[in-house]
Design a protein around this motif. Structure first.
Motif, PDB file in Angstrom:
ATOM      1  N   TYR A  90       0.850  -1.178   0.000  1.00  0.00           N
ATOM      2  CA  TYR A  90       0.000   0.000   0.000  1.00  0.00           C
ATOM      3  C   TYR A  90       0.892   1.235   0.000  1.00  0.00           C
ATOM      4  O   TYR A  90       1.533   1.555   0.986  1.00  0.00           O
ATOM      5  CB  TYR A  90      -0.960  -0.052   1.193  1.00  0.00           C
ATOM      6  CG  TYR A  90      -1.825  -1.281   1.078  1.00  0.00           C
ATOM      7  CD1 TYR A  90      -2.921  -1.286   0.217  1.00  0.00           C
ATOM      8  CD2 TYR A  90      -1.519  -2.448   1.762  1.00  0.00           C
ATOM      9  CE1 TYR A  90      -3.690  -2.425   0.057  1.00  0.00           C
ATOM     10  CE2 TYR A  90      -2.289  -3.591   1.610  1.00  0.00           C
ATOM     11  CZ  TYR A  90      -3.374  -3.566   0.758  1.00  0.00           C
ATOM     12  OH  TYR A  90      -4.140  -4.706   0.581  1.00  0.00           O
ATOM     13  N   ILE A  91       0.936   1.893  -1.131  1.00  0.00           N
ATOM     14  CA  ILE A  91       1.821   3.027  -1.345  1.00  0.00           C
ATOM     15  C   ILE A  91       1.354   4.241  -0.549  1.00  0.00           C
ATOM     16  O   ILE A  91       2.134   4.938   0.069  1.00  0.00           O
ATOM     17  CB  ILE A  91       1.902   3.377  -2.849  1.00  0.00           C
ATOM     18  CG1 ILE A  91       2.327   2.150  -3.674  1.00  0.00           C
ATOM     19  CG2 ILE A  91       2.824   4.553  -3.100  1.00  0.00           C
ATOM     20  CD1 ILE A  91       3.641   1.536  -3.272  1.00  0.00           C
ATOM     21  N   ASN A  92       0.088   4.500  -0.589  1.00  0.00           N
ATOM     22  CA  ASN A  92      -0.535   5.565   0.188  1.00  0.00           C
ATOM     23  C   ASN A  92      -2.020   5.233   0.312  1.00  0.00           C
ATOM     24  O   ASN A  92      -2.427   4.123  -0.033  1.00  0.00           O
ATOM     25  CB  ASN A  92      -0.285   6.950  -0.445  1.00  0.00           C
ATOM     26  CG  ASN A  92      -0.807   7.043  -1.869  1.00  0.00           C
ATOM     27  OD1 ASN A  92      -1.856   6.499  -2.198  1.00  0.00           O
ATOM     28  ND2 ASN A  92      -0.070   7.738  -2.718  1.00  0.00           N
ATOM     29  N   LYS A  93      -2.825   6.177   0.779  1.00  0.00           N
ATOM     30  CA  LYS A  93      -4.247   5.864   0.997  1.00  0.00           C
ATOM     31  C   LYS A  93      -4.993   5.585  -0.300  1.00  0.00           C
ATOM     32  O   LYS A  93      -6.073   5.012  -0.282  1.00  0.00           O
ATOM     33  CB  LYS A  93      -4.931   6.990   1.769  1.00  0.00           C
ATOM     34  CG  LYS A  93      -5.001   8.291   1.015  1.00  0.00           C
ATOM     35  CD  LYS A  93      -5.732   9.346   1.822  1.00  0.00           C
ATOM     36  CE  LYS A  93      -5.817  10.622   0.993  1.00  0.00           C
ATOM     37  NZ  LYS A  93      -6.753  11.549   1.532  1.00  0.00           N
ATOM     38  N   ASN A  94      -4.404   5.958  -1.434  1.00  0.00           N
ATOM     39  CA  ASN A  94      -5.084   5.755  -2.710  1.00  0.00           C
ATOM     40  C   ASN A  94      -4.536   4.600  -3.545  1.00  0.00           C
ATOM     41  O   ASN A  94      -5.293   3.935  -4.238  1.00  0.00           O
ATOM     42  CB  ASN A  94      -5.018   7.032  -3.557  1.00  0.00           C
ATOM     43  CG  ASN A  94      -5.748   8.188  -2.911  1.00  0.00           C
ATOM     44  OD1 ASN A  94      -6.815   8.012  -2.355  1.00  0.00           O
ATOM     45  ND2 ASN A  94      -5.154   9.355  -2.960  1.00  0.00           N
ATOM     46  N   PHE A  95      -3.232   4.391  -3.508  1.00  0.00           N
ATOM     47  CA  PHE A  95      -2.644   3.448  -4.451  1.00  0.00           C
ATOM     48  C   PHE A  95      -2.086   2.200  -3.804  1.00  0.00           C
ATOM     49  O   PHE A  95      -1.481   2.236  -2.739  1.00  0.00           O
ATOM     50  CB  PHE A  95      -1.540   4.114  -5.271  1.00  0.00           C
ATOM     51  CG  PHE A  95      -2.094   5.031  -6.310  1.00  0.00           C
ATOM     52  CD1 PHE A  95      -2.663   4.535  -7.472  1.00  0.00           C
ATOM     53  CD2 PHE A  95      -2.064   6.391  -6.120  1.00  0.00           C
ATOM     54  CE1 PHE A  95      -3.189   5.377  -8.424  1.00  0.00           C
ATOM     55  CE2 PHE A  95      -2.588   7.255  -7.060  1.00  0.00           C
ATOM     56  CZ  PHE A  95      -3.147   6.747  -8.222  1.00  0.00           C
TER      57      PHE A  95
END
Length: 133
Positions: A90-95
């Motif tokens: 999980y790269i950030n909350k979106n990706f």
């Protein structure tokens, strides 16, 4: 022989990326860059053979779209003979970045990659292979 056809449309974000690609690689125009990318794709397609290769399939997608992860899992269930491992980061909350490590015939890995990277909603997908036989 050159044929001109019109009607191709791209989202603004992709068009901006194409323009940046043109600049970074010194192409004269978008058409030249697109031609290069198509020729590169054709060359990569020649990997569709019986050579044993090892590689990775990397996919970036919006983790909020739960149906994408479900489709990835469903596709992978039909390719357990070539998938060595599969991880999500999980790269950030979106990706989310999904990585599948694979080993098998180039044709089979390309087939798997094509199915995974063409899932609606995938932001980026790429197969990287290296001959292993």
């Amino acid at each position: 022989m050159s044929i001109k056809r019109f009607g191709v449309s791209l989202e603004d974000e992709i068009l901006e990326s194409l323009d940046q690609y043109v600049i970074e690689n010194g192409f004269a125009n978008r058409s030249q860059a697109i031609r290069f990318l198509i020729e590169k794709n054709v060359a990569e397609r020649k990997w569709q053979c019986d050579h044993i290769v090892a590689g990775t399939i990397i996919i970036m997608y919006d983790q909020g779209k739960k149906e994408i992860a479900s489709k990835i899992t469903s596709i992978q269930q039909h390719y357990t003979d070539v998938i060595l491992s599969s991880s999500q980061y999980y790269i950030n909350k979106n990706f989310c970045m999904h990585i599948a490590t694979v080993l098998g015939t180039a044709f089979r890995l390309t087939e798997l990659s094509d199915k995974m990277t063409t899932i609606k909603g995938i932001k980026h997908g790429k197969l990287v292979m290296s001959r292993a036989d």
